[in-house]
Design a protein around this motif. Structure first.
Motif, PDB file in Angstrom:
ATOM      1  N   LEU A  10      86.811  24.146  22.425  1.00 12.46           N
ATOM      2  CA  LEU A  10      85.962  23.116  23.020  1.00 12.46           C
ATOM      3  C   LEU A  10      84.482  23.449  22.869  1.00 12.46           C
ATOM      4  N   GLY A  11      84.178  24.710  22.676  1.00 11.55           N
ATOM      5  CA  GLY A  11      82.792  25.129  22.524  1.00 11.55           C
ATOM      6  C   GLY A  11      82.099  24.406  21.385  1.00 11.55           C
ATOM      7  N   ASP A  12      82.809  24.136  20.294  1.00 12.29           N
ATOM      8  CA  ASP A  12      82.238  23.414  19.158  1.00 12.29           C
ATOM      9  C   ASP A  12      81.706  22.051  19.575  1.00 12.29           C
ATOM     10  N   LYS A  13      82.379  21.426  20.482  1.00 10.74           N
ATOM     11  CA  LYS A  13      82.034  20.067  20.862  1.00 10.74           C
ATOM     12  C   LYS A  13      80.981  20.008  21.961  1.00 10.74           C
ATOM     13  N   LEU A  14      80.744  21.120  22.618  1.00  6.36           N
ATOM     14  CA  LEU A  14      79.838  21.138  23.752  1.00  6.36           C
ATOM     15  C   LEU A  14      78.478  21.749  23.456  1.00  6.36           C
ATOM     16  N   ILE A  15      78.301  22.326  22.265  1.00  5.72           N
ATOM     17  CA  ILE A  15      77.050  23.014  21.956  1.00  5.72           C
ATOM     18  C   ILE A  15      76.331  22.329  20.805  1.00  5.72           C
ATOM     19  N   ALA A  16      75.116  22.740  20.582  1.00  5.30           N
ATOM     20  CA  ALA A  16      74.284  22.147  19.533  1.00  5.30           C
ATOM     21  C   ALA A  16      74.909  22.343  18.157  1.00  5.30           C
ATOM     22  N   PRO A  17      74.648  21.434  17.218  1.00  4.58           N
ATOM     23  CA  PRO A  17      75.245  21.529  15.879  1.00  4.58           C
ATOM     24  C   PRO A  17      74.963  22.842  15.154  1.00  4.58           C
ATOM     25  N   ALA A  18      73.782  23.412  15.313  1.00  2.29           N
ATOM     26  CA  ALA A  18      73.478  24.674  14.637  1.00  2.29           C
ATOM     27  C   ALA A  18      74.388  25.783  15.135  1.00  2.29           C
ATOM     28  N   ALA A  19      74.683  25.794  16.398  1.00  2.00           N
ATOM     29  CA  ALA A  19      75.553  26.813  16.967  1.00  2.00           C
ATOM     30  C   ALA A  19      77.019  26.492  16.720  1.00  2.00           C
ATOM     31  N   ALA A  20      77.331  25.239  16.456  1.00  2.00           N
ATOM     32  CA  ALA A  20      78.724  24.850  16.218  1.00  2.00           C
ATOM     33  C   ALA A  20      79.290  25.554  14.994  1.00  2.00           C
ATOM     34  N   GLN A  21      78.477  25.769  13.984  1.00  2.00           N
ATOM     35  CA  GLN A  21      78.942  26.458  12.793  1.00  2.00           C
ATOM     36  C   GLN A  21      79.368  27.878  13.152  1.00  2.00           C
ATOM     37  N   ALA A  22      78.605  28.538  13.988  1.00  2.00           N
ATOM     38  CA  ALA A  22      78.961  29.891  14.405  1.00  2.00           C
ATOM     39  C   ALA A  22      80.295  29.872  15.145  1.00  2.00           C
ATOM     40  N   SER A  23      80.490  28.926  16.021  1.00  2.00           N
ATOM     41  CA  SER A  23      81.750  28.852  16.757  1.00  2.00           C
ATOM     42  C   SER A  23      82.923  28.617  15.818  1.00  2.00           C
ATOM     43  N   ARG A  24      82.705  27.818  14.797  1.00  2.00           N
ATOM     44  CA  ARG A  24      83.781  27.522  13.857  1.00  2.00           C
ATOM     45  C   ARG A  24      84.222  28.791  13.127  1.00  2.00           C
ATOM     46  N   TRP A  25      83.268  29.551  12.612  1.00  2.00           N
ATOM     47  CA  TRP A  25      83.660  30.760  11.884  1.00  2.00           C
ATOM     48  C   TRP A  25      84.274  31.776  12.841  1.00  2.00           C
ATOM     49  N   GLN A  26      83.751  31.842  14.053  1.00  2.00           N
ATOM     50  CA  GLN A  26      84.315  32.778  15.025  1.00  2.00           C
ATOM     51  C   GLN A  26      85.755  32.409  15.345  1.00  2.00           C
ATOM     52  N   THR A  27      86.000  31.135  15.558  1.00  2.00           N
ATOM     53  CA  THR A  27      87.359  30.679  15.848  1.00  2.00           C
ATOM     54  C   THR A  27      88.295  30.989  14.690  1.00  2.00           C
ATOM     55  N   ASN A  28      87.831  30.753  13.470  1.00  2.00           N
ATOM     56  CA  ASN A  28      88.660  31.024  12.293  1.00  2.00           C
ATOM     57  C   ASN A  28      89.004  32.507  12.186  1.00  2.00           C
ATOM     58  N   VAL A  29      88.021  33.372  12.422  1.00  2.00           N
ATOM     59  CA  VAL A  29      88.263  34.813  12.321  1.00  2.00           C
ATOM     60  C   VAL A  29      89.186  35.275  13.449  1.00  2.00           C
ATOM     61  N   ILE A  30      88.971  34.759  14.652  1.00  2.00           N
ATOM     62  CA  ILE A  30      89.849  35.117  15.777  1.00  2.00           C
ATOM     63  C   ILE A  30      91.282  34.693  15.471  1.00  2.00           C
ATOM     64  N   ASP A  31      91.460  33.487  14.976  1.00  2.00           N
ATOM     65  CA  ASP A  31      92.803  33.007  14.626  1.00  2.00           C
ATOM     66  C   ASP A  31      93.443  33.896  13.565  1.00  2.00           C
ATOM     67  N   ALA A  32      92.666  34.299  12.577  1.00  2.00           N
ATOM     68  CA  ALA A  32      93.196  35.168  11.516  1.00  2.00           C
ATOM     69  C   ALA A  32      93.603  36.521  12.076  1.00  2.00           C
ATOM     70  N   LEU A  33      92.772  37.096  12.936  1.00  2.00           N
ATOM     71  CA  LEU A  33      93.094  38.395  13.517  1.00  2.00           C
ATOM     72  C   LEU A  33      94.345  38.326  14.399  1.00  2.00           C
ATOM     73  N   VAL A  34      94.450  37.261  15.175  1.00  2.00           N
ATOM     74  CA  VAL A  34      95.630  37.093  16.029  1.00  2.00           C
ATOM     75  C   VAL A  34      96.882  36.946  15.160  1.00  2.00           C
ATOM     76  N   SER A  35      96.771  36.200  14.063  1.00  3.66           N
ATOM     77  CA  SER A  35      97.936  36.034  13.188  1.00  3.66           C
ATOM     78  C   SER A  35      98.307  37.343  12.491  1.00  3.66           C
ATOM     79  N   LEU A  36      97.339  38.264  12.397  1.00  8.08           N
ATOM     80  CA  LEU A  36      97.626  39.577  11.815  1.00  8.08           C
ATOM     81  C   LEU A  36      98.158  40.566  12.849  1.00  8.08           C
ATOM     82  N   GLY A  37      98.220  40.147  14.117  1.00 12.62           N
ATOM     83  CA  GLY A  37      98.841  40.989  15.125  1.00 12.62           C
ATOM     84  C   GLY A  37      97.934  41.521  16.219  1.00 12.62           C
TER      85      GLY A  37
END
Length: 77
Positions: A10-37
């Motif tokens: 939800l952070g992507d939708k609640l913060i400024a567009p410039a910061a939304a990109q950071a949230s997107r990459w963070q979410t992607n990396v977190i998801d990848a790490l969780v899928s790796l265990g």
């Protein structure tokens, strides 16, 4: 786990567009790490410590490698 993920998603939708990109990459990396265990807690913690100036946030591989290197140094498995 669910609450942390919900905040990240939800952070992507609640913060400024410039910061939304950071949230997107963070979410992607977190998801990848969780899928790796790794736990959501460990993944979120390490992603929060990544210096965005030291990586290309548009390169998911670079961000994931940085996170994996930090996890490896911390001795978590």
């Amino acid at each position: 786990k669910s609450a942390a993920r919900l905040i990240l998603e939800l952070g992507d939708k609640l913060i400024a567009p410039a910061a939304a990109q950071a949230s997107r990459w963070q979410t992607n990396v977190i998801d990848a790490l969780v899928s790796l265990g790794w736990s959501t807690k460990d993944a979120t913690s390490v992603v929060g410590r990544i210096d965005e100036k030291s990586i290309d946030v548009d390169d998911a591989g670079a961000a994931l490698r940085a996170a994996l290197a930090m996890l490896d140094k911390s001795g978590r498995s």
